[in-house]
Write a protein that holds these residues in place. Structure first.
Motif, PDB file in Angstrom:
ATOM      1  N   VAL A  24     -18.061  22.372  11.567  1.00 10.90           N
ATOM      2  CA  VAL A  24     -19.166  22.589  12.091  1.00 10.90           C
ATOM      3  C   VAL A  24     -20.434  21.651  11.718  1.00 10.90           C
ATOM      4  CG1 VAL A  24     -19.331  25.063  11.118  1.00 10.90           C
ATOM      5  CG2 VAL A  24     -20.074  22.579   9.729  1.00 10.90           C
ATOM      6  N   PRO A  25     -21.727  21.650  13.228  1.00 14.87           N
ATOM      7  CA  PRO A  25     -21.898  20.091  13.208  1.00 14.87           C
ATOM      8  C   PRO A  25     -23.377  19.984  12.595  1.00 14.87           C
ATOM      9  CG  PRO A  25     -22.761  22.220  15.367  1.00 14.87           C
ATOM     10  CD  PRO A  25     -21.232  22.402  14.389  1.00 14.87           C
ATOM     11  N   ARG A  26     -22.742  20.255  11.156  1.00 10.65           N
ATOM     12  CA  ARG A  26     -23.807  20.040  10.306  1.00 10.65           C
ATOM     13  C   ARG A  26     -23.770  19.750   9.232  1.00 10.65           C
ATOM     14  NH1 ARG A  26     -23.418  25.513  11.322  1.00 10.65           N
ATOM     15  NH2 ARG A  26     -25.527  25.328  12.853  1.00 10.65           N
ATOM     16  N   TRP A  27     -24.585  19.262   8.183  1.00  9.61           N
ATOM     17  CA  TRP A  27     -24.308  18.621   7.222  1.00  9.61           C
ATOM     18  C   TRP A  27     -24.021  19.012   5.538  1.00  9.61           C
ATOM     19  CZ3 TRP A  27     -22.032  14.125   5.031  1.00  9.61           C
ATOM     20  CH2 TRP A  27     -23.250  14.519   3.081  1.00  9.61           C
ATOM     21  N   LEU A  28     -22.631  19.392   5.605  1.00  8.67           N
ATOM     22  CA  LEU A  28     -21.545  20.240   4.189  1.00  8.67           C
ATOM     23  C   LEU A  28     -21.509  19.637   2.992  1.00  8.67           C
ATOM     24  CD1 LEU A  28     -19.541  22.003   6.250  1.00  8.67           C
ATOM     25  CD2 LEU A  28     -21.501  22.369   5.905  1.00  8.67           C
ATOM     26  N   GLY A  29     -21.672  18.481   2.552  1.00 12.62           N
ATOM     27  CA  GLY A  29     -21.789  17.335   1.777  1.00 12.62           C
ATOM     28  C   GLY A  29     -20.527  16.067   1.403  1.00 12.62           C
ATOM     29  N   PRO A  30     -20.951  14.909   1.144  1.00 10.19           N
ATOM     30  CA  PRO A  30     -19.709  14.374   1.388  1.00 10.19           C
ATOM     31  C   PRO A  30     -17.988  14.560   0.660  1.00 10.19           C
ATOM     32  CG  PRO A  30     -20.811  13.590  -0.940  1.00 10.19           C
ATOM     33  CD  PRO A  30     -21.814  15.219  -0.204  1.00 10.19           C
ATOM     34  N   PRO A  31     -17.371  14.021   1.632  1.00 11.05           N
ATOM     35  CA  PRO A  31     -16.146  14.182   0.506  1.00 11.05           C
ATOM     36  C   PRO A  31     -16.069  13.171  -0.733  1.00 11.05           C
ATOM     37  CG  PRO A  31     -15.741  12.870   2.054  1.00 11.05           C
ATOM     38  CD  PRO A  31     -17.048  13.564   2.181  1.00 11.05           C
ATOM     39  N   ALA A  32     -14.831  13.490  -2.092  1.00 10.16           N
ATOM     40  CA  ALA A  32     -13.979  12.852  -2.890  1.00 10.16           C
ATOM     41  C   ALA A  32     -13.370  11.979  -2.711  1.00 10.16           C
ATOM     42  CB  ALA A  32     -15.561  13.210  -3.802  1.00 10.16           C
ATOM     43  N   PRO A  33     -12.495  11.147  -3.289  1.00 11.69           N
ATOM     44  CA  PRO A  33     -10.810  11.645  -3.634  1.00 11.69           C
ATOM     45  C   PRO A  33     -10.993  12.347  -5.208  1.00 11.69           C
ATOM     46  CG  PRO A  33     -12.035   9.244  -4.692  1.00 11.69           C
ATOM     47  CD  PRO A  33     -13.393  10.532  -3.871  1.00 11.69           C
ATOM     48  N   ILE A  34      -9.467  12.523  -5.310  1.00 10.69           N
ATOM     49  CA  ILE A  34      -8.857  13.153  -6.296  1.00 10.69           C
ATOM     50  C   ILE A  34      -7.392  12.326  -6.438  1.00 10.69           C
ATOM     51  CG2 ILE A  34      -7.089  15.067  -6.985  1.00 10.69           C
ATOM     52  CD1 ILE A  34      -8.162  16.541  -4.468  1.00 10.69           C
ATOM     53  N   GLY A  35      -6.697  11.656  -5.228  1.00 10.23           N
ATOM     54  CA  GLY A  35      -5.945  10.743  -6.326  1.00 10.23           C
ATOM     55  C   GLY A  35      -5.581   9.768  -4.844  1.00 10.23           C
ATOM     56  N   MET A  36      -4.368   8.694  -5.353  1.00  9.80           N
ATOM     57  CA  MET A  36      -3.940   8.044  -4.760  1.00  9.80           C
ATOM     58  C   MET A  36      -2.474   7.786  -4.640  1.00  9.80           C
ATOM     59  SD  MET A  36      -5.136   4.421  -3.132  1.00  9.80           S
ATOM     60  CE  MET A  36      -3.813   3.483  -1.987  1.00  9.80           C
ATOM     61  N   ALA A  37      -1.420   7.224  -4.090  1.00 10.48           N
ATOM     62  CA  ALA A  37       0.027   6.580  -4.406  1.00 10.48           C
ATOM     63  C   ALA A  37       0.021   5.434  -3.749  1.00 10.48           C
ATOM     64  CB  ALA A  37       0.994   7.888  -3.814  1.00 10.48           C
ATOM     65  N   VAL A  38       1.031   5.149  -4.327  1.00 11.86           N
ATOM     66  CA  VAL A  38       1.633   4.045  -3.443  1.00 11.86           C
ATOM     67  C   VAL A  38       3.243   3.416  -3.931  1.00 11.86           C
ATOM     68  CG1 VAL A  38      -0.217   2.500  -3.020  1.00 11.86           C
ATOM     69  CG2 VAL A  38       0.577   2.162  -5.014  1.00 11.86           C
ATOM     70  N   GLY A  39       3.982   3.298  -2.947  1.00 10.99           N
ATOM     71  CA  GLY A  39       5.703   3.039  -2.983  1.00 10.99           C
ATOM     72  C   GLY A  39       5.212   1.698  -4.633  1.00 10.99           C
ATOM     73  N   GLY A  40       6.724   1.697  -4.879  1.00 11.44           N
ATOM     74  CA  GLY A  40       6.621   0.774  -6.145  1.00 11.44           C
ATOM     75  C   GLY A  40       6.303   1.265  -7.656  1.00 11.44           C
ATOM     76  N   SER A  41       5.979  -0.294  -7.915  1.00  9.21           N
ATOM     77  CA  SER A  41       5.870   0.911  -9.511  1.00  9.21           C
ATOM     78  C   SER A  41       4.739  -0.341 -10.071  1.00  9.21           C
ATOM     79  CB  SER A  41       6.895   0.113 -11.068  1.00  9.21           C
ATOM     80  OG  SER A  41       6.783  -1.214 -10.244  1.00  9.21           O
ATOM     81  N   ALA A  42       3.736  -0.500  -9.556  1.00 11.22           N
ATOM     82  CA  ALA A  42       2.126  -1.156  -9.831  1.00 11.22           C
ATOM     83  C   ALA A  42       1.193  -0.704 -10.689  1.00 11.22           C
ATOM     84  CB  ALA A  42       1.385  -1.887  -8.296  1.00 11.22           C
ATOM     85  N   PRO A  43       1.324  -1.331 -12.369  1.00 12.01           N
ATOM     86  CA  PRO A  43       0.416   0.056 -12.805  1.00 12.01           C
ATOM     87  C   PRO A  43      -1.115  -0.770 -12.247  1.00 12.01           C
ATOM     88  CG  PRO A  43       0.964  -2.791 -13.730  1.00 12.01           C
ATOM     89  CD  PRO A  43       1.673  -2.599 -12.756  1.00 12.01           C
ATOM     90  N   GLY A  44      -2.342   0.410 -12.795  1.00 13.66           N
ATOM     91  CA  GLY A  44      -3.439   0.436 -12.090  1.00 13.66           C
ATOM     92  C   GLY A  44      -4.528  -0.319 -13.213  1.00 13.66           C
ATOM     93  N   PRO A  45      -5.710  -0.568 -12.368  1.00 17.18           N
ATOM     94  CA  PRO A  45      -5.934  -1.161 -13.154  1.00 17.18           C
ATOM     95  C   PRO A  45      -6.736  -0.692 -14.626  1.00 17.18           C
ATOM     96  CG  PRO A  45      -7.481  -0.594 -11.646  1.00 17.18           C
ATOM     97  CD  PRO A  45      -6.129  -0.569 -10.923  1.00 17.18           C
ATOM     98  N   PRO A  46      -7.517  -0.648 -16.064  1.00 16.57           N
ATOM     99  CA  PRO A  46      -7.462  -0.626 -16.551  1.00 16.57           C
ATOM    100  C   PRO A  46      -8.982   0.694 -16.147  1.00 16.57           C
ATOM    101  CG  PRO A  46      -7.883  -2.671 -17.245  1.00 16.57           C
ATOM    102  CD  PRO A  46      -7.542  -2.710 -15.835  1.00 16.57           C
ATOM    103  N   GLY A  47      -8.212   1.862 -16.950  1.00 18.92           N
ATOM    104  CA  GLY A  47      -9.561   3.014 -16.802  1.00 18.92           C
ATOM    105  C   GLY A  47      -9.051   4.218 -15.233  1.00 18.92           C
ATOM    106  N   ILE A  48      -7.811   3.770 -14.970  1.00 16.46           N
ATOM    107  CA  ILE A  48      -7.944   4.011 -14.226  1.00 16.46           C
ATOM    108  C   ILE A  48      -5.767   4.899 -14.723  1.00 16.46           C
ATOM    109  CG2 ILE A  48      -6.693   4.874 -12.237  1.00 16.46           C
ATOM    110  CD1 ILE A  48      -8.736   3.096 -10.963  1.00 16.46           C
TER     111      ILE A  48
END
Length: 318
Positions: free
Chosen positions: A253-277
């Motif tokens: 619809v052409p009106r403001w319903l609020g901003p999106p927000a992230p849930i999660g992200m995945a990437v190939g490989g085995s890299a650890p994330g930064p502290p706190g994530i």
């Protein structure tokens, strides 16, 4: 160069009037967008304030000088951003005198608002793998059934068969192929699929949007388990899941319903994330991947974690 019939065709834009309740990315509009790309014009679709647009159309309205132009209150505004627009004689442009969003865009919704879960991912596989397998797997995990149909525009009238997707792609000489798909499961699901060659491999970029009438039914806590299988047996380049307010039927619809927000992200490989994530291994030993928890799809703080994670990963930390 001649193109599809338009209500106005200028050196800068192709303007199309669409006075209908729901505007889809039809074959005619797909031809118009291709013409605009070839001639470096913007595609501008003009509707009234009560019109809605479909997921595929919303996803393609991203090019330069391209707008969903909404006619309201004696003026115009961009239906996706709320920015007031004016006609400069050759195209709709941002109103230089505007200091706020269009009033019609910020008006409260008059009907119940559900939730839309958007999953965007890219996978790479060998050329002998059937195209669409990853999209089918994600759609089944989230809706209980594979896609019901596909097409080169809307409506997606062809019955979903992966072998037909592969036949179409290779019949075009392995040129980039853009497709729509529609779900057939317990929840509304609509998406797009872009297939292209990547050296000797094939790469698929998929966006799937799933609708929920009740936002509490979005499987935020179990999403990593539901999506984890996508990494098994193929190279997952990246995956991103976010939640936004929206109609359960997936029209915008052409009106403001609020901003999106992230849930999660995945990437190939085995890299650890930064502290706190928090990070969780998905995939298998032959094709490992990591799921990083960014939020619950409601809190904007998740974007800060997203920026922190992308900086961490781009820094080459392994």
């Amino acid at each position: 160069m001649s193109g599809p019939a338009a209500d106005a065709l200028t050196p800068k834009a192709m303007v199309v009037l669409q006075d209908r309740p729901v505007v889809a990315f039809t074959k005619w509009l797909a031809d118009g967008l291709r013409f605009c790309s070839e001639t470096r014009r913007g595609l501008q679709i003009v509707t009234g304030p009560d019109s809605r647009i479909t997921v595929p159309l919303r996803l393609v309205l991203t090019g330069p000088n391209t707008h969903w132009v909404v006619r309201a209150d004696g003026g115009y505004y961009d239906g996706l951003s709320g920015v007031p627009l004016v006609w400069d004689g050759g195209t709709f442009v941002t109103d230089p005198n505007a200091r706020t969003y269009a009033p019609a865009y910020t008006a409260p919704p008059t009907e119940p608002v559900g939730a839309q879960l958007t999953v965007t991912f890219r996978v790479r596989h060998t050329s002998d793998t059937e195209i669409g397998a990853a999209a089918e797997q994600v759609c089944t995990a989230l809706t209980g059934a594979p896609p019901g149909g596909w097409g080169i525009a809307e409506p997606a009238t062809d019955v979903w068969r992966r072998e037909q997707l592969s036949e179409l792609f290779w019949s075009r000489g392995a040129g980039a192929t853009w497709l729509t798909m529609v779900g057939a499961g317990s929840r509304p699901a609509v998406g797009t699929l872009l297939v292209s060659k990547a050296g000797e491999a094939v790469e698929e970029a998929v966006t799937l949007v799933v609708g929920y009438a009740d936002p509490r039914e979005v499987p935020v806590g179990t999403l990593s388990a539901q999506l984890g299988g996508i990494a098994a047996g193929r190279h997952l380049i990246s995956l991103f899941a976010q939640l936004s307010n929206g109609r359960a039927d997936l029209t915008a619809v052409p009106r403001w319903l609020g901003p999106p927000a992230p849930i999660g992200m995945a990437v190939g490989g085995s890299a650890p994330g930064p502290p706190g994530i928090p990070a969780q291994q998905i995939g298998d030993a032959q094709s490992p991947a990591v799921w990083y928890v960014l939020g619950d799809g409601r809190q904007q703080e998740g974007w800060q974690r997203y920026e922190q994670l992308t900086r961490h990963l781009q820094g080459g930390v392994s």
